[in-house]
Design a protein around this motif. Structure first.
Motif, PDB file in Angstrom:
ATOM      1  N   THR A 112     -40.012  55.787  66.862  1.00 22.67           N
ATOM      2  CA  THR A 112     -39.921  54.632  66.023  1.00 22.67           C
ATOM      3  C   THR A 112     -41.121  54.945  65.332  1.00 22.67           C
ATOM      4  OG1 THR A 112     -38.651  53.330  67.620  1.00 22.67           O
ATOM      5  CG2 THR A 112     -40.005  52.083  65.874  1.00 22.67           C
ATOM      6  N   LEU A 113     -40.958  54.588  63.949  1.00 19.47           N
ATOM      7  CA  LEU A 113     -42.033  54.701  63.058  1.00 19.47           C
ATOM      8  C   LEU A 113     -42.212  53.422  62.274  1.00 19.47           C
ATOM      9  CD1 LEU A 113     -41.168  58.062  61.329  1.00 19.47           C
ATOM     10  CD2 LEU A 113     -42.781  57.774  63.330  1.00 19.47           C
ATOM     11  N   THR A 114     -43.525  52.915  62.336  1.00 11.06           N
ATOM     12  CA  THR A 114     -43.756  51.642  61.491  1.00 11.06           C
ATOM     13  C   THR A 114     -44.498  51.876  60.500  1.00 11.06           C
ATOM     14  OG1 THR A 114     -45.444  51.278  63.136  1.00 11.06           O
ATOM     15  CG2 THR A 114     -43.281  50.055  63.502  1.00 11.06           C
TER      16      THR A 114
ATOM     17  N   THR B 139     -31.612  54.019  62.432  1.00 14.60           N
ATOM     18  CA  THR B 139     -31.710  52.754  61.677  1.00 14.60           C
ATOM     19  C   THR B 139     -33.042  52.788  60.862  1.00 14.60           C
ATOM     20  OG1 THR B 139     -32.910  51.685  63.648  1.00 14.60           O
ATOM     21  CG2 THR B 139     -30.650  51.403  63.388  1.00 14.60           C
ATOM     22  N   ILE B 140     -32.860  52.056  59.862  1.00 19.93           N
ATOM     23  CA  ILE B 140     -34.092  51.820  58.838  1.00 19.93           C
ATOM     24  C   ILE B 140     -34.324  50.526  58.213  1.00 19.93           C
ATOM     25  CG2 ILE B 140     -32.608  52.651  57.046  1.00 19.93           C
ATOM     26  CD1 ILE B 140     -35.452  53.952  56.020  1.00 19.93           C
ATOM     27  N   SER B 141     -35.609  49.817  58.144  1.00 20.48           N
ATOM     28  CA  SER B 141     -35.876  48.824  57.288  1.00 20.48           C
ATOM     29  C   SER B 141     -36.933  49.197  56.510  1.00 20.48           C
ATOM     30  CB  SER B 141     -36.372  47.752  58.317  1.00 20.48           C
ATOM     31  OG  SER B 141     -37.370  47.930  58.861  1.00 20.48           O
TER      32      SER B 141
ATOM     33  N   THR C  24     -40.024  48.380  56.761  1.00 20.47           N
ATOM     34  CA  THR C  24     -41.346  48.580  57.527  1.00 20.47           C
ATOM     35  C   THR C  24     -41.030  49.435  58.905  1.00 20.47           C
ATOM     36  OG1 THR C  24     -40.726  46.636  58.668  1.00 20.47           O
ATOM     37  CG2 THR C  24     -42.121  46.374  56.720  1.00 20.47           C
ATOM     38  N   GLU C  25     -39.711  49.841  59.217  1.00 22.83           N
ATOM     39  CA  GLU C  25     -39.434  50.661  60.513  1.00 22.83           C
ATOM     40  C   GLU C  25     -38.353  51.662  60.298  1.00 22.83           C
ATOM     41  OE1 GLU C  25     -39.949  48.909  64.533  1.00 22.83           O
ATOM     42  OE2 GLU C  25     -37.599  48.988  64.403  1.00 22.83           O
ATOM     43  N   ILE C  26     -38.549  52.762  60.924  1.00 28.89           N
ATOM     44  CA  ILE C  26     -37.590  53.577  60.921  1.00 28.89           C
ATOM     45  C   ILE C  26     -37.474  54.149  62.394  1.00 28.89           C
ATOM     46  CG2 ILE C  26     -37.126  56.140  60.500  1.00 28.89           C
ATOM     47  CD1 ILE C  26     -38.754  56.096  57.764  1.00 28.89           C
ATOM     48  N   VAL C  27     -36.135  54.349  62.768  1.00 27.04           N
ATOM     49  CA  VAL C  27     -35.781  54.861  64.077  1.00 27.04           C
ATOM     50  C   VAL C  27     -35.172  56.079  63.809  1.00 27.04           C
ATOM     51  CG1 VAL C  27     -34.792  54.251  66.430  1.00 27.04           C
ATOM     52  CG2 VAL C  27     -36.000  52.436  65.104  1.00 27.04           C
TER      53      VAL C  27
END
Length: 64
Positions: free
Chosen positions: A9-11, A35-37, A39-42
């Motif tokens: 998980t990267l924020t 998954t991605i947003s 502000t966050e990548i998994v």
């Protein structure tokens, strides 16, 4: 992914929301974005050697 994979998980910010336009690499190994947003990548990472490694996130919109 296989059982040898690890979830990473990267924020941060400005990742975007399109997983197809983002790549993540760790120690020259692709980390498959699950998954991605904005502000966050998994992502799922296969085996990499033990140690300290650079993590490179590249987006089509902003680059590295």
């Amino acid at each position: 992914m296989t059982s040898d994979s690890t979830s990473l998980t990267l924020t941060g910010g400005m990742f975007g929301i399109d997983a197809d336009s983002v790549t993540v690499t760790v120690a020259d190994t692709d980390c498959v974005v699950s998954t991605i947003s904005d502000t966050e990548i998994v992502c799922e990472l296969g085996a990499v050697p033990a140690g300290v490694h650079n993590i490179i996130v590249t987006t089509q919109l902003y680059g590295k």
